[in-house]
Design an enzyme around this catalytic site. Structure first.
Site, mmCIF file in Angstrom:
data_model
loop_
_atom_site.group_PDB
_atom_site.id
_atom_site.type_symbol
_atom_site.label_atom_id
_atom_site.label_comp_id
_atom_site.label_asym_id
_atom_site.label_seq_id
_atom_site.Cartn_x
_atom_site.Cartn_y
_atom_site.Cartn_z
ATOM 1 N N ASP A 1 0.866 -1.188 0.000
ATOM 2 C CA ASP A 1 0.000 0.000 0.000
ATOM 3 C C ASP A 1 0.896 1.228 0.000
ATOM 4 O OD1 ASP A 1 -2.093 2.039 0.822
ATOM 5 O OD2 ASP A 1 -3.288 0.224 1.080
ATOM 6 N N TYR B 1 -13.312 6.000 -14.087
ATOM 7 C CA TYR B 1 -13.414 4.883 -13.140
ATOM 8 C C TYR B 1 -14.078 3.680 -13.805
ATOM 9 C CZ TYR B 1 -14.466 2.332 -8.833
ATOM 10 O OH TYR B 1 -14.540 1.359 -7.859
ATOM 11 N N LYS C 1 -12.363 -0.039 -14.799
ATOM 12 C CA LYS C 1 -12.904 -1.301 -14.269
ATOM 13 C C LYS C 1 -13.386 -2.203 -15.411
ATOM 14 C CE LYS C 1 -12.208 -0.383 -9.903
ATOM 15 N NZ LYS C 1 -11.170 -1.098 -9.138
HETATM 16 N N1 LIG Z 1 -16.109 1.042 -2.057
HETATM 17 C C1 LIG Z 1 -16.838 0.768 -3.111
HETATM 18 O O1 LIG Z 1 -18.014 1.128 -3.199
HETATM 19 C C2 LIG Z 1 -16.261 -0.042 -4.249
HETATM 20 C C3 LIG Z 1 -17.116 -0.529 -5.225
HETATM 21 C C4 LIG Z 1 -16.600 -1.256 -6.293
HETATM 22 C C5 LIG Z 1 -15.234 -1.474 -6.369
HETATM 23 N N2 LIG Z 1 -14.411 -0.970 -5.410
HETATM 24 C C6 LIG Z 1 -12.983 -1.200 -5.551
HETATM 25 O O2 LIG Z 1 -12.488 -1.843 -4.400
HETATM 26 C C7 LIG Z 1 -11.138 -1.448 -4.171
HETATM 27 C C8 LIG Z 1 -10.974 -0.976 -2.744
HETATM 28 O O3 LIG Z 1 -11.804 0.140 -2.521
HETATM 29 P P1 LIG Z 1 -12.194 0.660 -1.064
HETATM 30 O O4 LIG Z 1 -13.562 1.166 -1.159
HETATM 31 O O5 LIG Z 1 -11.818 -0.333 -0.056
HETATM 32 O O6 LIG Z 1 -11.241 1.962 -0.982
HETATM 33 P P2 LIG Z 1 -10.364 2.566 0.197
HETATM 34 O O7 LIG Z 1 -10.137 3.975 -0.193
HETATM 35 O O8 LIG Z 1 -10.952 2.291 1.530
HETATM 36 O O9 LIG Z 1 -9.012 1.738 0.070
HETATM 37 C C9 LIG Z 1 -8.167 1.867 -1.039
HETATM 38 C C10 LIG Z 1 -6.756 1.463 -0.650
HETATM 39 O O10 LIG Z 1 -5.914 1.643 -1.793
HETATM 40 C C11 LIG Z 1 -4.731 2.308 -1.369
HETATM 41 N N3 LIG Z 1 -4.171 3.094 -2.467
HETATM 42 C C12 LIG Z 1 -4.737 4.167 -3.083
HETATM 43 N N4 LIG Z 1 -3.898 4.679 -3.979
HETATM 44 C C13 LIG Z 1 -2.776 3.926 -3.941
HETATM 45 C C14 LIG Z 1 -1.542 3.990 -4.629
HETATM 46 N N5 LIG Z 1 -1.266 4.938 -5.532
HETATM 47 N N6 LIG Z 1 -0.613 3.055 -4.337
HETATM 48 C C15 LIG Z 1 -0.834 2.090 -3.408
HETATM 49 N N7 LIG Z 1 -1.987 2.002 -2.724
HETATM 50 C C16 LIG Z 1 -2.934 2.919 -2.981
HETATM 51 C C17 LIG Z 1 -5.180 3.213 -0.233
HETATM 52 O O11 LIG Z 1 -4.099 3.636 0.587
HETATM 53 C C18 LIG Z 1 -6.179 2.321 0.484
HETATM 54 O O12 LIG Z 1 -5.565 1.505 1.462
HETATM 55 C C19 LIG Z 1 -10.824 -0.395 -5.219
HETATM 56 O O13 LIG Z 1 -10.163 -0.996 -6.314
HETATM 57 C C20 LIG Z 1 -12.185 0.085 -5.645
HETATM 58 O O14 LIG Z 1 -12.188 0.613 -6.945
HETATM 59 C C21 LIG Z 1 -14.885 -0.265 -4.346
#
Ligand SMILES: NC(=O)c1ccc[n+]([C@@H]2O[C@H](COP(=O)([O-])OP(=O)(O)OC[C@H]3O[C@@H](n4cnc5c(N)ncnc54)[C@H](O)[C@@H]3O)[C@@H](O)[C@H]2O)c1
Length: 254
Positions: A32, A150, A154
């Site tokens: 991370d 986004y 995806k």
């Molecule tokens: N939350 C939602 O509604 C949702 C829905 C569909 C898909 N997703 C996908 O699930 C995944 C996780 O999302 P989440 O909601 O847990 O988000 P979050 O923001 O809680 O966590 C994202 C993590 O990615 C890390 N990160 C961000 N940029 C980074 C970088 N440049 N290098 C290394 N690490 C980095 C952050 O530090 C964090 O720990 C993502 O890929 C997101 O697109 C989320």
């Protein structure tokens, strides 16, 4: 017990998944940009290289599973950052660790989204991502301020996974993806808090048969299942985990 690597384990879905895998007794290597075993910025080629090197150092015997969870979204980050982290930050790490997963005949789960079908493979951004042309993709992302970065990233990730299912399976790797709807994490909080976006989020919830957003633990549980032996014949699937939103809004598109 196994050895699993994931990215994005400092928050949200990734943090839930890391906790679950550790509870199950596995060794977890988290990559991370903060609070991680391997600190790496996945938005840059150098950061991705550091991520791959850091995992290789910690798992020389191979990986039972790999889950690139890290991503950015919501209304804050620019399209270029979304493009570089969400697509290249996942695909380059998967490609870089492919041989380690192969060594243990392991599994990979990618993080897609139920919003991906809003984009199409003909979208120039999706096409440049699938061509692996980061410079062109970033140029397109810069030029088109259409808010679709986004979804495009995806969509490309889901297409990339399906296109590579055979090659990875031939290396002994089962690769799948999950496609969550809105999940309560730090990524979506600003969307629910912003009065303009809150309307959109409410629309999504109103059209979700289960009538609520998901919880990170619910996504982690499904990923853990896809990684494990009970999913031994599941390969190349995109599992929608969205309370039924996709089924309700795209009923006949199966
Ligand atoms: N939350 C939602 O509604 C949702 C829905 C569909 C898909 N997703 C996908 O699930 C995944 C996780 O999302 P989440 O909601 O847990 O988000 P979050 O923001 O809680 O966590 C994202 C993590 O990615 C890390 N990160 C961000 N940029 C980074 C970088 N440049 N290098 C290394 N690490 C980095 C952050 O530090 C964090 O720990 C993502 O890929 C997101 O697109 C989320």
């Amino acid at each position: 017990m196994g050895t699993y690597a994931l990215t994005g384990g400092a928050s949200g879905i990734g943090a839930s998944l890391a906790a679950l895998l550790r509870e199950q007794g596995h060794k977890v290597i988290n990559v991370d940009i903060r609070e991680a075993d391997v600190i790496a910025d996945l938005s840059t080629p150098a950061g991705r290289q550091a991520a791959v090197a850091g995992v290789r150092e910690r798992a020389p015997q191979g990986l039972d599973g790999l889950v690139p969870v890290a991503g950015v979204g919501g209304s804050g980050p620019p399209g270029t950052l979304i493009t570089s982290v969400n697509y290249f930050g996942a695909v380059v790490v998967v490609e870089g660790l492919r041989d380690l997963v192969s060594r243990k005949r392991g599994a990979i789960v990618l993080l897609c989204s139920n919003s991906a079908p809003m984009s199409s493979p003909e979208d120039p951004l999706v096409a440049s991502l699938l061509a692996g042309d980061e410079q062109q993709a970033l140029q397109i992302a810069r030029d088109n301020d259409n808010g679709m970065h986004y979804m495009a990233g995806k969509r490309a990730l889901a297409c990339w996974m399906r296109r590579n299912t055979m090659a990875y399976a031939q290396d002994g790797i089962r690769m799948n993806a999950v496609a969550p709807g809105p999940v309560d994490t730090p990524m979506t909080k600003p969307l629910f808090d912003d009065p303009k976006m809150a309307e959109v989020m409410q629309y999504l919830i109103d059209n979700t048969p289960l009538g609520r957003a998901g919880k990170p633990e619910e996504i982690a549980a499904a990923i853990s299942f896809l990684l494990g032996p009970d999913a031994s014949y599941i390969c190349g699937s995109v599992l929608y985990i969205d309370g039924g939103y996709d089924a309700h809004t795209r009923s006949d598109l199966v």
